[in-house]
Every structure is written in C-alpha cells, then in structure tokens.
Scaffold this motif. Structure first.
Motif, PDB file in Angstrom:
ATOM      1  N   ILE A 127     -19.746  12.626 -23.911  1.00 57.51           N
ATOM      2  CA  ILE A 127     -18.780  12.383 -24.976  1.00 57.51           C
ATOM      3  C   ILE A 127     -17.435  12.926 -24.526  1.00 57.51           C
ATOM      4  O   ILE A 127     -17.348  14.070 -24.063  1.00 57.51           O
ATOM      5  CB  ILE A 127     -19.209  13.104 -26.261  1.00 57.51           C
ATOM      6  N   TYR A 128     -16.441  12.117 -24.646  1.00 56.42           N
ATOM      7  CA  TYR A 128     -15.093  12.580 -24.331  1.00 56.42           C
ATOM      8  C   TYR A 128     -14.227  12.381 -25.568  1.00 56.42           C
ATOM      9  O   TYR A 128     -14.113  11.267 -26.083  1.00 56.42           O
ATOM     10  CB  TYR A 128     -14.518  11.778 -23.157  1.00 56.42           C
ATOM     11  N   ALA A 139     -17.664  12.086 -32.697  1.00 55.92           N
ATOM     12  CA  ALA A 139     -18.139  12.596 -31.406  1.00 55.92           C
ATOM     13  C   ALA A 139     -19.410  13.425 -31.556  1.00 55.92           C
ATOM     14  O   ALA A 139     -20.394  13.223 -30.837  1.00 55.92           O
ATOM     15  CB  ALA A 139     -17.045  13.422 -30.743  1.00 55.92           C
ATOM     16  N   LEU A 140     -19.388  14.343 -32.507  1.00 57.15           N
ATOM     17  CA  LEU A 140     -20.526  15.272 -32.625  1.00 57.15           C
ATOM     18  C   LEU A 140     -21.773  14.608 -33.215  1.00 57.15           C
ATOM     19  O   LEU A 140     -22.864  15.164 -33.115  1.00 57.15           O
ATOM     20  CB  LEU A 140     -20.137  16.479 -33.481  1.00 57.15           C
ATOM     21  N   TYR A 143     -20.319  17.385 -23.654  1.00 56.20           N
ATOM     22  CA  TYR A 143     -19.208  17.142 -24.577  1.00 56.20           C
ATOM     23  C   TYR A 143     -17.912  17.597 -23.915  1.00 56.20           C
ATOM     24  O   TYR A 143     -17.801  18.754 -23.505  1.00 56.20           O
ATOM     25  CB  TYR A 143     -19.397  17.944 -25.874  1.00 56.20           C
ATOM     26  N   LEU A 190     -14.216  18.017 -24.811  1.00 57.31           N
ATOM     27  CA  LEU A 190     -13.311  18.024 -25.972  1.00 57.31           C
ATOM     28  C   LEU A 190     -11.929  18.505 -25.524  1.00 57.31           C
ATOM     29  O   LEU A 190     -11.743  19.681 -25.203  1.00 57.31           O
ATOM     30  CB  LEU A 190     -13.863  18.939 -27.070  1.00 57.31           C
ATOM     31  N   ILE A 242     -18.460  22.683 -34.417  1.00 58.01           N
ATOM     32  CA  ILE A 242     -18.874  22.724 -33.000  1.00 58.01           C
ATOM     33  C   ILE A 242     -20.000  23.735 -32.827  1.00 58.01           C
ATOM     34  O   ILE A 242     -21.009  23.461 -32.168  1.00 58.01           O
ATOM     35  CB  ILE A 242     -17.666  23.063 -32.091  1.00 58.01           C
ATOM     36  N   TRP A 284     -23.963  22.485 -31.899  1.00 58.13           N
ATOM     37  CA  TRP A 284     -24.304  22.709 -30.492  1.00 58.13           C
ATOM     38  C   TRP A 284     -25.792  23.052 -30.344  1.00 58.13           C
ATOM     39  O   TRP A 284     -26.336  23.849 -31.083  1.00 58.13           O
ATOM     40  CB  TRP A 284     -23.439  23.849 -29.930  1.00 58.13           C
ATOM     41  N   GLU A 295     -27.210  21.528 -24.402  1.00 54.65           N
ATOM     42  CA  GLU A 295     -25.961  20.771 -24.299  1.00 54.65           C
ATOM     43  C   GLU A 295     -24.847  21.646 -23.714  1.00 54.65           C
ATOM     44  O   GLU A 295     -24.813  22.854 -23.946  1.00 54.65           O
ATOM     45  CB  GLU A 295     -25.510  20.286 -25.681  1.00 54.65           C
ATOM     46  N   ILE A 325     -20.707  22.095 -23.550  1.00 56.91           N
ATOM     47  CA  ILE A 325     -19.435  21.702 -24.155  1.00 56.91           C
ATOM     48  C   ILE A 325     -18.295  22.265 -23.320  1.00 56.91           C
ATOM     49  O   ILE A 325     -18.298  23.455 -23.004  1.00 56.91           O
ATOM     50  CB  ILE A 325     -19.316  22.238 -25.595  1.00 56.91           C
TER      51      ILE A 325
END
Lengths: 226, 262
Positions: free
Chosen positions: A74-75, A137-138, A145, A147, A166, A170, A174, A176
């Motif tokens: 995910i960007y 996104a989340l 991820y 961000l 966030i 989470w 994952e 981030i």
C-alpha cells in the motif's frame, strides 16, 4: 526481508533523490522515515512502491520488483490523490473492485472511527480527505504500508485520529514505513527510525535503543540532522 | 480482465459529463439543420452537408480531448493512484478506450439519424434498409476507420507523455508526437491509397428517391423523381487496416502504461 534497497541511487534531472542507499525492512516493524525537506523520504517510499525506477542499484519488495507485487503493498502518497466527485461510498466501490484484499467492514469501521463525513471530497476539508485516504489504505490487508506524509497539513485532532488508527490497525506481521515531519507526535509509534540527509542514510537506529540511551527520536533528529 | 468493470465505472464517473455534453451538443446541430432547411440564396442540401461534416469533425476533436486530457490526472495524483492498482495496463487502457468508443459510437449514430432527418427535410425519401444503413452502418464504418484509431492514438500519446512527466521532459514526446501526427496521417492516407482494393465493397443506400426539378414530369402527372441506386460503395480495406492499427496502438499504450513513472 520484506523489502530492501541495495546500493540504490535515484537521480533526477536537477538533483539526486537518493545516493548509494542500502537498507532492508523485515516483517513486523513500524519504521519512521525522517528528514528535512528534499532529504529523499518520498523518493525512498516511491521506489519501494514501484512508482520510480532506480537510476542504479536494486529495489526489491516481496522478493521481486515492487511494481510486480503492487497488489501486496500500500502506498499512500503525499498528493491529495482523490477525484473531487468521489464520496466515501464511491471510494468503497473503487477499492472493492480493484483490490482483492479490501475489507469492506474494516473500511466502514475506519470511516466511523476517523469521523469521515459521507459527502464528496470536494466538499471535505483537507483533514477529512486525509482521513478518507487513510481509511481506504488501512482497510486493505497488505503486508507493507508506505505512508508518505499522511499527517501533513492536517489539524491536530485529525492527526491524533490518524495515528490512533495506524496503531490500532497494525498487525505484527505487517511493516509500516511512515514519513512525517510531525516527529514528536509520531515518535511513540516507531520501532525503528531512519534519518535521511541529502539522499543518504544518516542514521538507522532502533527507537528502543535511543530510549535506552536516554534520547528521544526528536533529540536524535536535532543531533543528526540539525 | 480483472478490474475492467470498476475501471469502466471510474471512466464513466470521470468523463461522464464530457460524454453527456458531447452527445447533448447534437441538439445544437439539429437546431442548425432545422434552421437551414429553407435557407435563402443557397442550397439547403449543401448547408446541411456542411453542418453534418462540421458536427462529425468537432465531435471527433472533443472526443480526443476527452480521452487525452492530462491536467488534473497526473498532477493531482490520480494517475499515481491508478498505477498502484493491481489491474494490468491493458485493463486500464481497455476501459478508457471502450468508454470513449461507446461515447463516439452513440454520437455518430445519432448524427446518422440527423443525416436521415436532413434527407427527409430535403424531400428525399429513403427506403427502410437505406435508412438503417444511414443511421447505423455509415456511423459504424466511420467509427471503425476514424474514431477508433483516433482514440487509440490519443491514449498512446497521453501515456507516452506521462512516461516522461517525472523528469519534467513530458513536453518533448508531446511536441514530437503532436507535430509528427500530420506526417503520420499523410503517410497513412498515401499508404491506404496504394492498397490493392481487391475485397468486394459494401454497397450502401440501396435506393434514394428524391424530388427533382431536372426531369420531365411523369405521364400520370405525378412530380418528377430521380432514383439513384447504390449511392455509396464502402471499401473494406480501410476498415481492416485501421482496426489493425488501433490494436497496435492499444497494445503499445498498455505496455507503456506498465512502464510509466508517476
């Protein structure tokens, strides 16, 4: 390693985005990407998203070129990249139709918790649009991820809601990467911090290590980049 | 093709207003035709032909602008958002192409209807088969030989320019392609002119009967009429050539989409 850069240089016509940059990101950590304007934070995240190709070196995500694995990452870019006609309901249709891992129930829960109003984005404030983008996104079940400045230009209360979301969303498997200028507000999130200066990695340190040394992320920021 | 339905819906939302405005503009041309039916000091048929040709040409230009508009697409970040979606470049290009082609087809079919209406106003009666061909076959033929390749070319142009935007040199391929287009068209038309036309042509407009002032009155006293058979013969070759080119443009555009840096 979930993603990595190996001796990556990204050159723009008038400047270098990154220079000889090597770093790896294992699964399960929240990484703060910190630096002054023009230090290469956005370039780093865009390279990992496959939105930029390196001038030299290798960028890998999920064992291959990021662009081929974009369904797994995910960007969230710094641009306010939503159509003006789009409402949260339209955004749901958009995400559900394009991403297999989009969780509708999670999305709706995020809309509630982030207090996103049900109106078109052109009638939303910048903070509301930022929260909508974050909910989009989340609500995906990705492993990486990226961000980029999700807190930029957003009011204090919205920033708090975004950071809380966030933390809440989470999962331990994952990773981030969060780039931000709001270092003091976000520092409690970080397991690890990358300090970038002029496209180079000035310091790569665990947040816990900093705390053990009696330094905060903000203090280290001033020391390393000041 | 995964995601095509959603991307087509996105295109509808993104460009729906353009499409509606384009098709709605036909009301203006219909009004023009109606006003020109009894024009003084000129041939109404000639004025109608000019109006219909203008509507066809302007429709093609607006369609190309609808497909090719970049502003607000890449700078606002939407293009970046779309580049990160799992569907392939082919799905993105196919959705845009299909939407534009559907819009263009609807526009030209309605324009065909206006041409039929124009003939009626000029006192020319058209048999049912010819009317259907006027409203359907000729617009579809025009769409195949002109609109489909134009839309595909515009998409390729747009994606190609986008590929250079990050380095700020998008204007170079833009200028090259825009300036090169007339030369490419000339080369194309010359090439089509040199093709050996061996396939049977499609006869259209089987029978037109129009009131005539140049023929002697019939023996029974009814008004003189001119009857023309097989007014138009449409060659097949340009259709196949242009459809092949369209496919080539779309394939290249899909490939370039995969390489675009946001």
């Amino acid at each position: 390693m979930l993603a990595s850069l190996d001796r990556v240089t990204k050159r723009y016509p008038r400047a270098d985005g990154l220079r000889d940059f090597t770093v790896g990101f294992p699964a399960g950590e929240v990484v703060g990407v910190l630096g002054l304007n023009g230090s290469g934070k956005s370039t780093l995240l865009k390279l990992l998203a496959g939105l930029l190709f390196p001038t030299s070196g290798t960028v890998t995500a999920f064992g291959g070129p990021p662009r081929l694995n974009r369904a797994k990452l995910i960007y969230l870019g710094e641009n306010d990249s939503l159509w003006t006609w789009m409402s949260p309901k339209d955004a749901e249709a958009f995400m559900r139709g394009l991403y297999d891992d989009f969780d509708v129930a999670r999305y709706r829960g995020l809309l509630d918790s982030l207090s996103v109003p049900q109106r078109k984005t052109k009638a939303m404030s910048k903070g509301e649009r930022g929260r909508l983008r974050l909910a989009m996104a989340l609500a995906r079940d990705a492993k990486l991820y990226l961000l980029d400045e999700p807190l930029a230009g957003i009011d204090l209360l919205s920033r708090e809601k975004i950071l809380q979301s966030i933390v809440r969303e989470w999962h331990k498997d994952e990773t981030i990467l969060l780039s931000t200028h709001e270092v003091a507000e976000a520092e409690g999130l970080f397991d690890r911090v990358l300090y970038l200066r002029d496209g180079r990695l000035a310091l790569d340190v665990g947040a816990e290590d900093l705390r053990n040394q009696g330094r905060s992320v903000v203090q280290a920021f001033r020391e390393v980049l000041g | 093709m995964k995601g095509f339905k959603t991307l087509f819906w996105l295109e509808l939302r993104r460009s729906g207003v353009w499409a509606l405005a384009l098709i709605g503009s036909l009301a203006f041309w219909a009004w023009g035709l109606y006003q020109a039916r009894g024009v003084e000091g000129g041939d109404p048929a000639e004025v109608h032909a000019i109006l219909l040709a203008m509507a066809a040409a302007i429709g093609a230009i607006i369609l190309a602008l609808m497909v090719g508009r970049l502003r607000g697409e890449t700078r606002g970040g939407q293009y970046q958002l779309l580049l990160l979606t799992p569907p392939s470049g082919a799905a993105h290009i196919a959705a845009r192409f299909t939407f534009a082609l559907a819009t263009g087809t609807a526009y030209y079919i309605i324009l065909g209807g206006l041409a039929w209406w124009s003939l009626r106003m000029m006192g020319t009666s058209v048999d049912a088969g010819s009317a259907a061909q006027l409203v359907l076959a000729i617009p579809l033929y025009g769409t195949a030989i002109a609109i489909a390749p134009l839309v595909a070319w515009t998409l390729l142009l747009m994606v190609f320019i986008s590929a250079y935007r990050i380095s700020g040199t998008g204007w170079i391929p833009g200028v090259v392609m825009v300036l090169g287009t007339p030369f490419a068209l000339r080369w194309l038309f010359e090439g089509i002119g040199r093709v050996a036309y061996s396939l049977p042509a499609w006869p259209l407009l089987g029978r037109l009967t129009s009131a005539s002032t140049f023929l002697p009155a019939a023996g029974d006293g009814s008004p003189p009429k001119a009857v023309v058979d097989n007014v138009i013969q449409l060659s097949q070759e340009p259709v196949w050539i242009m459809l092949a080119l369209t496919i080539v443009f779309l394939v290249v555009a899909s490939r370039v989409w995969r390489e675009v840096e946001a």
